[in-house]
Design a protein around this motif. Structure first.
Motif, short mmCIF file in Angstrom:
data_model
loop_
_atom_site.label_atom_id
_atom_site.label_comp_id
_atom_site.label_asym_id
_atom_site.label_seq_id
_atom_site.Cartn_x
_atom_site.Cartn_y
_atom_site.Cartn_z
N SER A 224 15.66 -4.62 5.55
CA SER A 224 15.95 -4.00 4.26
C SER A 224 15.12 -4.64 3.14
O SER A 224 14.82 -3.99 2.14
N THR A 225 14.71 -5.90 3.30
CA THR A 225 13.90 -6.57 2.28
C THR A 225 12.56 -5.87 2.09
O THR A 225 12.15 -5.55 0.97
N THR A 226 11.85 -5.59 3.20
CA THR A 226 10.56 -4.91 3.08
C THR A 226 10.74 -3.45 2.69
O THR A 226 9.88 -2.87 2.04
N SER A 227 11.87 -2.83 3.10
CA SER A 227 12.14 -1.46 2.67
C SER A 227 12.24 -1.38 1.16
O SER A 227 11.67 -0.50 0.52
N ILE A 228 12.97 -2.33 0.58
CA ILE A 228 13.20 -2.32 -0.87
C ILE A 228 11.92 -2.68 -1.63
O ILE A 228 11.55 -1.99 -2.59
N LEU A 229 11.23 -3.72 -1.23
CA LEU A 229 10.10 -4.22 -2.01
C LEU A 229 8.81 -3.45 -1.75
O LEU A 229 8.02 -3.24 -2.67
N THR B 280 8.55 -0.22 3.16
CA THR B 280 8.10 -0.38 4.54
C THR B 280 9.25 -0.90 5.38
O THR B 280 9.49 -2.12 5.42
N PRO B 281 10.02 -0.04 6.07
CA PRO B 281 11.18 -0.53 6.84
C PRO B 281 10.76 -1.43 7.99
O PRO B 281 9.86 -1.11 8.76
N GLY B 282 11.44 -2.57 8.12
CA GLY B 282 11.20 -3.46 9.25
C GLY B 282 11.83 -2.93 10.52
O GLY B 282 11.43 -3.29 11.61
N GLU B 283 12.84 -2.07 10.38
CA GLU B 283 13.48 -1.43 11.54
C GLU B 283 14.16 -0.16 11.07
O GLU B 283 14.32 0.07 9.87
N ALA C 178 16.93 0.28 8.46
CA ALA C 178 16.61 -0.06 7.06
C ALA C 178 15.88 1.06 6.34
O ALA C 178 15.45 0.88 5.20
N VAL C 179 15.76 2.22 6.99
CA VAL C 179 14.99 3.32 6.40
C VAL C 179 15.61 3.77 5.08
O VAL C 179 14.91 4.01 4.09
N VAL C 180 16.95 3.90 5.04
CA VAL C 180 17.61 4.44 3.85
C VAL C 180 17.46 3.51 2.65
O VAL C 180 17.41 3.96 1.51
N ALA C 181 17.37 2.20 2.92
CA ALA C 181 17.25 1.24 1.81
C ALA C 181 16.02 1.51 0.96
O ALA C 181 16.00 1.19 -0.23
N ALA C 182 14.99 2.11 1.56
CA ALA C 182 13.76 2.40 0.82
C ALA C 182 13.95 3.51 -0.20
O ALA C 182 13.23 3.57 -1.21
N MET C 183 14.94 4.40 0.03
CA MET C 183 15.08 5.58 -0.82
C MET C 183 15.40 5.22 -2.27
O MET C 183 14.85 5.79 -3.19
N GLU C 184 16.31 4.28 -2.46
CA GLU C 184 16.69 3.87 -3.81
C GLU C 184 16.21 2.46 -4.15
O GLU C 184 15.95 2.15 -5.31
N GLY C 185 16.09 1.60 -3.13
CA GLY C 185 15.68 0.21 -3.38
C GLY C 185 14.26 0.10 -3.87
O GLY C 185 13.97 -0.70 -4.78
N ASN C 186 13.35 0.91 -3.30
CA ASN C 186 11.95 0.80 -3.73
C ASN C 186 11.74 1.28 -5.16
O ASN C 186 11.04 0.62 -5.93
#
Length: 497
Positions: free
Chosen positions: A76-81, A84-87, A90-98
Protein backbone atom coordinates in the motif's frame (compact mmCIF):
# COMPACT_ATOMS: atom_id res chain seq x y z
CA UNK A 1 -13.24 -19.63 27.55
CA UNK A 2 -11.18 -22.53 26.22
CA UNK A 3 -10.14 -20.37 23.26
CA UNK A 4 -9.11 -17.51 25.57
CA UNK A 5 -7.11 -19.87 27.77
CA UNK A 6 -5.36 -21.31 24.72
CA UNK A 7 -4.71 -17.78 23.43
CA UNK A 8 -3.03 -16.83 26.72
CA UNK A 9 -0.79 -19.90 26.33
CA UNK A 10 -0.08 -18.73 22.78
CA UNK A 11 1.06 -15.34 24.04
CA UNK A 12 3.44 -17.17 26.36
CA UNK A 13 4.95 -18.78 23.24
CA UNK A 14 4.91 -15.69 21.01
CA UNK A 15 6.43 -13.33 23.59
CA UNK A 16 9.64 -15.30 24.10
CA UNK A 17 12.69 -13.21 23.04
CA UNK A 18 13.55 -15.36 20.01
CA UNK A 19 9.99 -15.48 18.68
CA UNK A 20 9.68 -11.70 19.16
CA UNK A 21 12.88 -11.33 17.15
CA UNK A 22 11.50 -13.48 14.30
CA UNK A 23 8.24 -11.50 14.32
CA UNK A 24 10.19 -8.22 14.03
CA UNK A 25 12.36 -9.67 11.24
CA UNK A 26 9.23 -10.80 9.38
CA UNK A 27 7.53 -7.40 9.68
CA UNK A 28 10.63 -5.51 8.48
CA UNK A 29 11.34 -7.92 5.60
CA UNK A 30 7.68 -7.96 4.58
CA UNK A 31 7.43 -4.17 4.54
CA UNK A 32 10.73 -3.74 2.66
CA UNK A 33 9.85 -6.36 0.05
CA UNK A 34 6.24 -5.15 -0.22
CA UNK A 35 7.51 -1.66 -1.11
CA UNK A 36 9.22 -3.06 -4.22
CA UNK A 37 6.74 -3.05 -7.14
CA UNK A 38 5.80 -6.56 -8.23
CA UNK A 39 7.29 -8.45 -5.28
CA UNK A 40 4.43 -9.15 -2.89
CA UNK A 41 4.19 -11.14 0.35
CA UNK A 42 3.59 -14.45 -1.46
CA UNK A 43 6.91 -14.18 -3.30
CA UNK A 44 8.63 -13.03 -0.11
CA UNK A 45 7.39 -16.09 1.83
CA UNK A 46 8.35 -18.38 -1.08
CA UNK A 47 11.85 -16.89 -1.32
CA UNK A 48 12.41 -17.18 2.44
CA UNK A 49 10.99 -20.69 2.71
CA UNK A 50 14.40 -22.41 2.25
CA UNK A 51 15.94 -20.12 4.90
CA UNK A 52 13.62 -21.53 7.57
CA UNK A 53 14.61 -25.20 7.14
CA UNK A 54 16.70 -25.08 10.31
CA UNK A 55 14.14 -23.11 12.36
CA UNK A 56 11.61 -24.39 14.85
CA UNK A 57 8.19 -24.62 13.08
CA UNK A 58 6.59 -22.12 15.49
CA UNK A 59 9.34 -19.54 14.90
CA UNK A 60 9.11 -20.07 11.11
CA UNK A 61 5.35 -19.47 10.99
CA UNK A 62 5.57 -16.47 13.30
CA UNK A 63 8.05 -14.95 10.84
CA UNK A 64 5.82 -15.86 7.86
CA UNK A 65 2.85 -14.11 9.52
CA UNK A 66 4.98 -10.98 9.99
CA UNK A 67 6.02 -11.10 6.33
CA UNK A 68 2.35 -11.47 5.29
CA UNK A 69 1.13 -8.37 7.17
CA UNK A 70 4.30 -6.37 6.49
CA UNK A 71 4.07 -7.15 2.76
CA UNK A 72 0.47 -5.97 2.62
CA UNK A 73 1.40 -2.64 4.24
CA UNK A 74 4.49 -2.24 2.04
CA UNK A 75 2.34 -2.79 -1.05
CA UNK A 76 0.00 0.00 0.00
CA UNK A 77 2.98 2.35 0.53
CA UNK A 78 4.03 2.27 -3.14
CA UNK A 79 0.37 2.36 -4.21
CA UNK A 80 -0.16 5.60 -2.31
CA UNK A 81 3.13 7.35 -3.12
CA UNK A 82 3.92 6.12 -6.63
CA UNK A 83 0.60 4.71 -7.96
CA UNK A 84 2.45 1.38 -8.18
CA UNK A 85 0.87 -1.51 -6.20
CA UNK A 86 3.37 -3.88 -4.62
CA UNK A 87 0.68 -6.59 -4.66
CA UNK A 88 -2.88 -7.05 -5.91
CA UNK A 89 -4.56 -6.34 -2.55
CA UNK A 90 -2.99 -2.86 -2.58
CA UNK A 91 -4.55 -1.86 -5.91
CA UNK A 92 -7.44 0.09 -4.34
CA UNK A 93 -5.09 2.15 -2.15
CA UNK A 94 -3.81 3.85 -5.30
CA UNK A 95 -7.27 5.19 -6.20
CA UNK A 96 -7.45 7.78 -3.41
CA UNK A 97 -4.01 7.54 -1.78
CA UNK A 98 -2.06 8.67 -4.84
CA UNK A 99 -4.16 11.83 -5.41
CA UNK A 100 -3.68 12.59 -1.70
CA UNK A 101 0.09 12.21 -2.09
CA UNK A 102 0.12 14.48 -5.15
CA UNK A 103 -1.74 17.14 -3.19
CA UNK A 104 0.83 17.07 -0.36
CA UNK A 105 -1.08 14.70 1.96
CA UNK A 106 1.02 11.58 1.43
CA UNK A 107 1.89 11.32 5.14
CA UNK A 108 -1.77 11.45 6.11
CA UNK A 109 -2.63 8.74 3.57
CA UNK A 110 0.17 6.51 4.90
CA UNK A 111 -0.90 7.12 8.50
CA UNK A 112 -4.54 6.29 7.65
CA UNK A 113 -3.33 3.09 5.92
CA UNK A 114 -1.05 2.09 8.84
CA UNK A 115 -3.72 2.59 11.51
CA UNK A 116 -6.28 0.93 9.21
CA UNK A 117 -4.02 -2.12 8.93
CA UNK A 118 -3.65 -2.16 12.71
CA UNK A 119 -7.39 -1.84 13.38
CA UNK A 120 -8.34 -4.36 10.68
CA UNK A 121 -5.69 -6.84 11.78
CA UNK A 122 -6.64 -6.60 15.46
CA UNK A 123 -10.38 -6.94 14.84
CA UNK A 124 -9.83 -9.67 12.25
CA UNK A 125 -7.59 -11.68 14.57
CA UNK A 126 -10.12 -11.34 17.41
CA UNK A 127 -12.77 -12.68 15.02
CA UNK A 128 -10.35 -15.47 14.07
CA UNK A 129 -10.16 -16.53 17.72
CA UNK A 130 -13.92 -16.32 18.36
CA UNK A 131 -15.60 -17.19 15.05
CA UNK A 132 -13.22 -19.63 13.32
CA UNK A 133 -15.55 -22.69 13.63
CA UNK A 134 -18.62 -20.72 12.45
CA UNK A 135 -16.88 -19.20 9.42
CA UNK A 136 -15.35 -22.58 8.55
CA UNK A 137 -18.84 -24.14 8.48
CA UNK A 138 -20.07 -21.27 6.28
CA UNK A 139 -17.17 -21.74 3.84
CA UNK A 140 -17.95 -25.45 3.54
CA UNK A 141 -21.60 -24.79 2.67
CA UNK A 142 -20.93 -22.24 -0.11
CA UNK A 143 -20.97 -23.78 -3.58
CA UNK A 144 -20.00 -22.88 -7.14
CA UNK A 145 -23.16 -20.76 -7.90
CA UNK A 146 -22.48 -18.67 -4.78
CA UNK A 147 -18.83 -18.07 -5.71
CA UNK A 148 -19.83 -17.03 -9.23
CA UNK A 149 -22.50 -14.65 -7.89
CA UNK A 150 -19.95 -13.01 -5.55
CA UNK A 151 -17.52 -12.48 -8.43
CA UNK A 152 -20.23 -11.00 -10.68
CA UNK A 153 -21.04 -8.63 -7.81
CA UNK A 154 -17.39 -7.56 -7.73
CA UNK A 155 -17.40 -6.97 -11.52
CA UNK A 156 -20.59 -4.90 -11.46
CA UNK A 157 -19.58 -2.93 -8.37
CA UNK A 158 -16.17 -1.96 -9.70
CA UNK A 159 -17.45 -0.92 -13.15
CA UNK A 160 -20.37 1.03 -11.65
CA UNK A 161 -18.35 3.06 -9.17
CA UNK A 162 -15.06 3.81 -10.92
CA UNK A 163 -14.56 6.28 -13.74
CA UNK A 164 -16.87 8.86 -15.27
CA UNK A 165 -18.67 6.39 -17.54
CA UNK A 166 -20.07 2.90 -16.98
CA UNK A 167 -19.31 2.08 -20.62
CA UNK A 168 -15.64 2.90 -20.11
CA UNK A 169 -15.60 0.87 -16.91
CA UNK A 170 -17.12 -2.09 -18.76
CA UNK A 171 -14.61 -1.71 -21.61
CA UNK A 172 -11.77 -1.78 -19.08
CA UNK A 173 -13.25 -4.89 -17.45
CA UNK A 174 -13.45 -6.64 -20.84
CA UNK A 175 -9.75 -5.87 -21.45
CA UNK A 176 -8.94 -7.56 -18.14
CA UNK A 177 -11.18 -10.56 -18.86
CA UNK A 178 -9.47 -10.99 -22.23
CA UNK A 179 -6.02 -10.96 -20.62
CA UNK A 180 -7.31 -13.52 -18.10
CA UNK A 181 -8.27 -15.88 -20.96
CA UNK A 182 -4.64 -16.26 -22.08
CA UNK A 183 -3.31 -19.76 -21.34
CA UNK A 184 -4.77 -23.25 -21.09
CA UNK A 185 -8.49 -23.81 -20.60
CA UNK A 186 -8.78 -25.13 -17.02
CA UNK A 187 -11.51 -27.60 -18.00
CA UNK A 188 -10.42 -28.92 -21.40
CA UNK A 189 -6.69 -28.13 -21.56
CA UNK A 190 -7.01 -26.32 -24.91
CA UNK A 191 -4.78 -23.31 -25.60
CA UNK A 192 -6.42 -19.88 -25.76
CA UNK A 193 -4.80 -16.70 -27.10
CA UNK A 194 -1.31 -18.20 -26.70
CA UNK A 195 -0.37 -17.67 -30.41
CA UNK A 196 1.53 -20.95 -30.29
CA UNK A 197 3.86 -19.81 -27.49
CA UNK A 198 4.58 -22.40 -24.80
CA UNK A 199 5.55 -19.61 -22.36
CA UNK A 200 1.98 -18.26 -22.54
CA UNK A 201 0.41 -21.66 -21.82
CA UNK A 202 0.42 -20.93 -18.08
CA UNK A 203 -1.27 -17.57 -18.66
CA UNK A 204 -0.08 -14.07 -17.77
CA UNK A 205 0.73 -13.63 -14.09
CA UNK A 206 -1.51 -11.09 -12.38
CA UNK A 207 1.52 -9.35 -10.87
CA UNK A 208 2.82 -8.61 -14.39
CA UNK A 209 -0.60 -7.24 -15.36
CA UNK A 210 -0.94 -5.06 -12.24
CA UNK A 211 2.63 -3.74 -12.48
CA UNK A 212 2.30 -3.17 -16.24
CA UNK A 213 -0.99 -1.29 -16.08
CA UNK A 214 -0.12 0.75 -13.00
CA UNK A 215 3.66 1.19 -12.83
CA UNK A 216 4.68 1.06 -16.51
CA UNK A 217 1.52 2.81 -17.71
CA UNK A 218 1.95 5.58 -15.11
CA UNK A 219 5.68 5.99 -15.88
CA UNK A 220 5.03 6.23 -19.64
CA UNK A 221 2.16 8.68 -19.06
CA UNK A 222 4.36 10.89 -16.87
CA UNK A 223 7.22 10.68 -19.40
CA UNK A 224 4.87 11.71 -22.20
CA UNK A 225 3.82 14.83 -20.28
CA UNK A 226 7.05 15.60 -18.42
CA UNK A 227 8.20 18.41 -20.71
CA UNK A 228 4.79 20.05 -20.92
CA UNK A 229 4.15 19.95 -17.15
CA UNK A 230 5.96 22.23 -14.74
CA UNK A 231 5.08 20.54 -11.48
CA UNK A 232 7.53 21.30 -8.69
CA UNK A 233 8.45 19.17 -5.73
CA UNK A 234 5.39 17.75 -4.00
CA UNK A 235 5.24 18.85 -0.35
CA UNK A 236 5.38 16.02 2.18
CA UNK A 237 2.86 17.50 4.60
CA UNK A 238 2.31 16.90 8.31
CA UNK A 239 3.04 13.36 9.53
CA UNK A 240 -0.05 13.04 11.76
CA UNK A 241 -3.80 12.93 11.19
CA UNK A 242 -5.79 16.05 12.07
CA UNK A 243 -8.96 15.85 14.18
CA UNK A 244 -11.09 16.25 11.06
CA UNK A 245 -9.24 13.34 9.41
CA UNK A 246 -9.82 11.11 12.45
CA UNK A 247 -13.53 11.98 12.46
CA UNK A 248 -13.73 10.88 8.82
CA UNK A 249 -11.75 7.62 9.09
CA UNK A 250 -12.69 5.97 12.39
CA UNK A 251 -15.90 4.51 10.99
CA UNK A 252 -14.21 3.14 7.82
CA UNK A 253 -11.54 1.56 10.07
CA UNK A 254 -14.30 -0.30 11.94
CA UNK A 255 -16.42 -1.14 8.87
CA UNK A 256 -13.50 -2.59 6.88
CA UNK A 257 -13.07 -5.77 8.99
CA UNK A 258 -16.80 -6.56 8.74
CA UNK A 259 -16.34 -6.77 4.96
CA UNK A 260 -12.80 -8.13 4.80
CA UNK A 261 -12.88 -10.98 7.34
CA UNK A 262 -15.75 -13.08 5.84
CA UNK A 263 -14.36 -12.70 2.31
CA UNK A 264 -10.90 -13.71 3.46
CA UNK A 265 -12.30 -16.93 4.90
CA UNK A 266 -14.02 -18.09 1.69
CA UNK A 267 -12.32 -18.86 -1.64
CA UNK A 268 -13.54 -15.75 -3.47
CA UNK A 269 -10.40 -13.97 -4.58
CA UNK A 270 -8.55 -13.20 -1.33
CA UNK A 271 -8.28 -9.55 -0.33
CA UNK A 272 -9.18 -8.12 -3.76
CA UNK A 273 -13.00 -8.34 -3.56
CA UNK A 274 -13.40 -6.97 0.00
CA UNK A 275 -11.10 -4.01 -0.69
CA UNK A 276 -13.19 -3.07 -3.73
CA UNK A 277 -16.48 -3.58 -1.87
CA UNK A 278 -15.15 -1.51 1.05
CA UNK A 279 -14.25 1.28 -1.40
CA UNK A 280 -17.75 1.12 -2.89
CA UNK A 281 -19.31 1.20 0.59
CA UNK A 282 -17.27 4.17 1.77
CA UNK A 283 -18.10 6.12 -1.39
CA UNK A 284 -21.82 5.45 -0.88
CA UNK A 285 -21.77 6.42 2.81
CA UNK A 286 -19.35 9.35 2.66
CA UNK A 287 -20.49 12.93 3.20
CA UNK A 288 -17.61 14.03 0.92
CA UNK A 289 -18.54 12.17 -2.29
CA UNK A 290 -17.12 14.98 -4.42
CA UNK A 291 -13.62 14.22 -3.08
CA UNK A 292 -13.59 10.62 -4.32
CA UNK A 293 -11.22 10.31 -7.24
CA UNK A 294 -9.39 13.43 -6.02
CA UNK A 295 -8.05 12.12 -2.69
CA UNK A 296 -10.72 11.05 -0.18
CA UNK A 297 -9.08 9.69 2.96
CA UNK A 298 -12.01 7.30 3.58
CA UNK A 299 -11.09 5.54 0.33
CA UNK A 300 -7.71 4.66 1.86
CA UNK A 301 -8.73 3.83 5.44
CA UNK A 302 -11.64 1.46 4.70
CA UNK A 303 -10.04 -0.77 2.02
CA UNK A 304 -6.74 -1.05 3.93
CA UNK A 305 -8.59 -2.11 7.10
CA UNK A 306 -10.58 -4.63 5.03
CA UNK A 307 -7.37 -6.01 3.45
CA UNK A 308 -5.74 -6.58 6.84
CA UNK A 309 -8.84 -8.28 8.27
CA UNK A 310 -9.04 -10.41 5.13
CA UNK A 311 -5.54 -11.73 5.88
CA UNK A 312 -6.80 -12.94 9.28
CA UNK A 313 -9.84 -14.49 7.60
CA UNK A 314 -7.56 -16.32 5.17
CA UNK A 315 -5.96 -18.14 8.10
CA UNK A 316 -9.39 -19.46 9.22
CA UNK A 317 -9.91 -21.72 6.21
CA UNK A 318 -6.19 -22.51 5.95
CA UNK A 319 -5.85 -23.69 9.57
CA UNK A 320 -9.28 -25.33 10.06
CA UNK A 321 -9.85 -26.83 6.58
CA UNK A 322 -6.41 -26.90 4.98
CA UNK A 323 -7.94 -24.74 2.22
CA UNK A 324 -5.67 -21.94 0.96
CA UNK A 325 -7.67 -18.99 -0.41
CA UNK A 326 -4.70 -16.78 -1.40
CA UNK A 327 -1.23 -17.25 -2.85
CA UNK A 328 0.36 -16.58 0.56
CA UNK A 329 -1.86 -19.17 2.23
CA UNK A 330 -0.89 -21.68 -0.46
CA UNK A 331 2.82 -21.08 0.21
CA UNK A 332 2.23 -21.35 3.98
CA UNK A 333 0.35 -24.62 3.40
CA UNK A 334 3.40 -25.93 1.56
CA UNK A 335 5.50 -24.83 4.54
CA UNK A 336 3.23 -26.78 6.91
CA UNK A 337 3.65 -29.87 4.75
CA UNK A 338 7.40 -29.30 4.69
CA UNK A 339 7.35 -29.77 8.49
CA UNK A 340 5.10 -32.82 8.22
CA UNK A 341 2.06 -30.96 9.60
CA UNK A 342 -1.35 -31.23 7.89
CA UNK A 343 -3.75 -28.31 8.55
CA UNK A 344 -7.33 -29.35 9.17
CA UNK A 345 -9.97 -29.80 11.90
CA UNK A 346 -7.55 -31.80 14.08
CA UNK A 347 -4.70 -29.28 13.87
CA UNK A 348 -5.90 -27.38 16.96
CA UNK A 349 -5.77 -30.65 18.96
CA UNK A 350 -2.51 -32.04 17.60
CA UNK A 351 -0.42 -28.83 17.43
CA UNK A 352 -1.99 -26.40 19.95
CA UNK A 353 1.31 -24.66 20.78
CA UNK A 354 2.03 -23.96 17.10
CA UNK A 355 -1.48 -22.78 16.21
CA UNK A 356 -2.11 -20.55 19.22
CA UNK A 357 1.46 -19.25 19.17
CA UNK A 358 0.88 -18.27 15.51
CA UNK A 359 -2.45 -16.57 16.31
CA UNK A 360 -0.95 -14.70 19.29
CA UNK A 361 1.97 -13.60 17.08
CA UNK A 362 -0.55 -11.88 14.77
CA UNK A 363 -1.44 -9.49 17.62
CA UNK A 364 2.26 -8.93 18.33
CA UNK A 365 2.99 -8.39 14.62
CA UNK A 366 0.22 -5.79 14.33
CA UNK A 367 1.69 -3.76 17.19
CA UNK A 368 5.21 -4.03 15.71
CA UNK A 369 3.89 -2.99 12.29
CA UNK A 370 2.26 0.13 13.72
CA UNK A 371 5.25 1.04 15.91
CA UNK A 372 7.69 0.62 13.01
CA UNK A 373 5.70 2.16 10.16
CA UNK A 374 3.72 5.04 11.68
CA UNK A 375 6.88 7.07 12.51
CA UNK A 376 8.24 6.18 9.05
CA UNK A 377 5.23 7.69 7.20
CA UNK A 378 6.91 11.07 6.58
CA UNK A 379 10.15 9.27 5.65
CA UNK A 380 8.37 7.18 3.01
CA UNK A 381 6.55 10.30 1.81
CA UNK A 382 9.89 11.96 1.07
CA UNK A 383 10.19 9.59 -1.88
CA UNK A 384 8.05 12.18 -3.63
CA UNK A 385 10.87 14.74 -3.39
CA UNK A 386 13.06 12.69 -5.73
CA UNK A 387 13.21 14.34 -9.20
CA UNK A 388 10.63 12.70 -11.41
CA UNK A 389 13.01 11.41 -14.13
CA UNK A 390 15.06 9.53 -11.53
CA UNK A 391 11.99 8.39 -9.59
CA UNK A 392 10.21 6.89 -12.58
CA UNK A 393 13.42 5.41 -13.96
CA UNK A 394 13.73 3.59 -10.62
CA UNK A 395 10.11 2.47 -10.84
CA UNK A 396 10.71 1.05 -14.32
CA UNK A 397 13.83 -0.77 -13.09
CA UNK A 398 12.19 -2.36 -10.04
CA UNK A 399 9.02 -3.15 -11.99
CA UNK A 400 11.11 -4.98 -14.60
CA UNK A 401 13.06 -6.86 -11.92
CA UNK A 402 9.80 -7.85 -10.20
CA UNK A 403 8.24 -9.04 -13.48
CA UNK A 404 11.35 -11.02 -14.44
CA UNK A 405 11.50 -12.61 -10.96
CA UNK A 406 8.01 -14.10 -11.40
CA UNK A 407 9.22 -16.91 -13.67
CA UNK A 408 12.65 -15.87 -14.98
CA UNK A 409 11.45 -15.61 -18.59
CA UNK A 410 12.59 -12.79 -20.87
CA UNK A 411 9.17 -12.95 -22.55
CA UNK A 412 7.65 -11.58 -19.35
CA UNK A 413 9.51 -8.30 -19.94
CA UNK A 414 8.00 -8.04 -23.44
CA UNK A 415 4.53 -8.76 -22.01
CA UNK A 416 5.16 -6.14 -19.31
CA UNK A 417 5.95 -3.52 -21.96
CA UNK A 418 2.89 -4.43 -24.07
CA UNK A 419 0.59 -4.23 -21.05
CA UNK A 420 2.27 -0.96 -20.05
CA UNK A 421 1.42 0.46 -23.49
CA UNK A 422 -2.18 -0.72 -22.98
CA UNK A 423 -2.16 1.11 -19.63
CA UNK A 424 -0.87 4.26 -21.38
CA UNK A 425 -3.67 4.03 -23.98
CA UNK A 426 -6.27 3.53 -21.21
CA UNK A 427 -5.09 6.71 -19.49
CA UNK A 428 -5.15 8.56 -22.81
CA UNK A 429 -8.80 7.64 -23.48
CA UNK A 430 -10.06 7.88 -19.90
CA UNK A 431 -10.55 4.18 -19.13
CA UNK A 432 -10.17 3.32 -15.42
CA UNK A 433 -7.34 0.86 -14.83
CA UNK A 434 -8.81 -0.96 -11.84
CA UNK A 435 -11.58 -2.95 -13.62
CA UNK A 436 -8.95 -4.39 -15.97
CA UNK A 437 -6.93 -5.70 -13.02
CA UNK A 438 -10.12 -7.08 -11.44
CA UNK A 439 -11.03 -8.88 -14.67
CA UNK A 440 -7.59 -10.46 -14.87
CA UNK A 441 -7.61 -11.61 -11.23
CA UNK A 442 -11.18 -12.89 -10.94
CA UNK A 443 -12.03 -13.69 -14.58
CA UNK A 444 -10.51 -17.22 -14.71
CA UNK A 445 -11.94 -18.14 -11.30
CA UNK A 446 -15.39 -16.80 -12.25
CA UNK A 447 -15.33 -18.80 -15.50
CA UNK A 448 -14.38 -21.97 -13.64
CA UNK A 449 -17.11 -21.56 -11.01
CA UNK A 450 -19.73 -20.77 -13.69
CA UNK A 451 -18.84 -23.88 -15.70
CA UNK A 452 -18.88 -26.05 -12.57
CA UNK A 453 -22.35 -24.76 -11.67
CA UNK A 454 -23.60 -25.40 -15.21
CA UNK A 455 -22.11 -28.91 -15.24
CA UNK A 456 -23.88 -29.75 -11.99
CA UNK A 457 -27.21 -28.54 -13.45
CA UNK A 458 -26.66 -30.31 -16.83
CA UNK A 459 -26.31 -27.01 -18.66
CA UNK A 460 -29.44 -25.37 -17.23
CA UNK A 461 -29.06 -21.67 -16.40
CA UNK A 462 -31.16 -22.26 -13.31
CA UNK A 463 -28.02 -23.85 -11.82
CA UNK A 464 -26.60 -20.36 -11.36
CA UNK A 465 -29.49 -19.19 -9.14
CA UNK A 466 -30.49 -22.34 -7.24
CA UNK A 467 -29.33 -21.26 -3.78
CA UNK A 468 -30.74 -18.55 -1.46
CA UNK A 469 -27.27 -17.00 -1.12
CA UNK A 470 -26.87 -16.62 -4.90
CA UNK A 471 -30.40 -15.18 -5.26
CA UNK A 472 -29.63 -12.61 -2.54
CA UNK A 473 -26.39 -11.57 -4.24
CA UNK A 474 -28.12 -11.19 -7.64
CA UNK A 475 -30.79 -9.04 -5.98
CA UNK A 476 -28.02 -6.76 -4.69
CA UNK A 477 -26.50 -6.66 -8.21
CA UNK A 478 -29.88 -5.70 -9.70
CA UNK A 479 -30.21 -2.92 -7.12
CA UNK A 480 -26.74 -1.56 -8.00
CA UNK A 481 -27.58 -1.59 -11.74
CA UNK A 482 -31.11 -0.18 -11.50
CA UNK A 483 -30.63 2.37 -8.69
CA UNK A 484 -28.93 5.15 -10.77
CA UNK A 485 -31.73 5.04 -13.38
CA UNK A 486 -34.45 4.90 -10.73
CA UNK A 487 -32.83 7.83 -8.93
CA UNK A 488 -32.77 9.80 -12.20
CA UNK A 489 -36.47 9.12 -12.82
CA UNK A 490 -37.34 10.27 -9.29
CA UNK A 491 -35.34 13.49 -9.76
CA UNK A 492 -37.01 14.15 -13.14
CA UNK A 493 -40.46 13.57 -11.60
CA UNK A 494 -39.73 16.04 -8.81
CA UNK A 495 -38.41 18.59 -11.34
CA UNK A 496 -41.53 18.19 -13.51
CA UNK A 497 -43.74 18.80 -10.47
Amino acid sequence: MDSLTSLMDGFGTALTPMNLLWAAVGVLLGTAIGVLPGIGPAMAVALLLPVTYGLDPTAAFIMFAGIYYGGMFGGSTTSILLNTPGESAAVVAAMEGNPMAKSGRGSQALAAAAIGHFAGGMIGTCLLVVLAPVVADLAVDIGAPDYFAIMVLAFIAVTSVLGKSRIRGLASLLIGLTIGLVGLDQMTGQQRLTFGSLQLADGIDVIIVAVGLFAIGEALWVAAHLRSSRDGAIPVGRPWLAKDDVRRVWKPWLRGPLIGFPFGAIPAGGAEIPTFLSYVTEKRLSKHKDEFGKGAIEGVAGPESAASASAAGTLVSMLTLGLPTTAVAAVMLAAFQQYGIQPGPLLFEREPDLVWGLIASLFVGMVLLLVVNLPLAPVWAKLLRIPRPYLYAGILFFASVGAYAVSGEALDLVILLVIGLIGLAMRRYGLPVLPAVIGTILGPAAEQQMRRALQISDGSLSGLVNTPFAVTVYAVIALIVVWPWAKRLVVRGRTAR
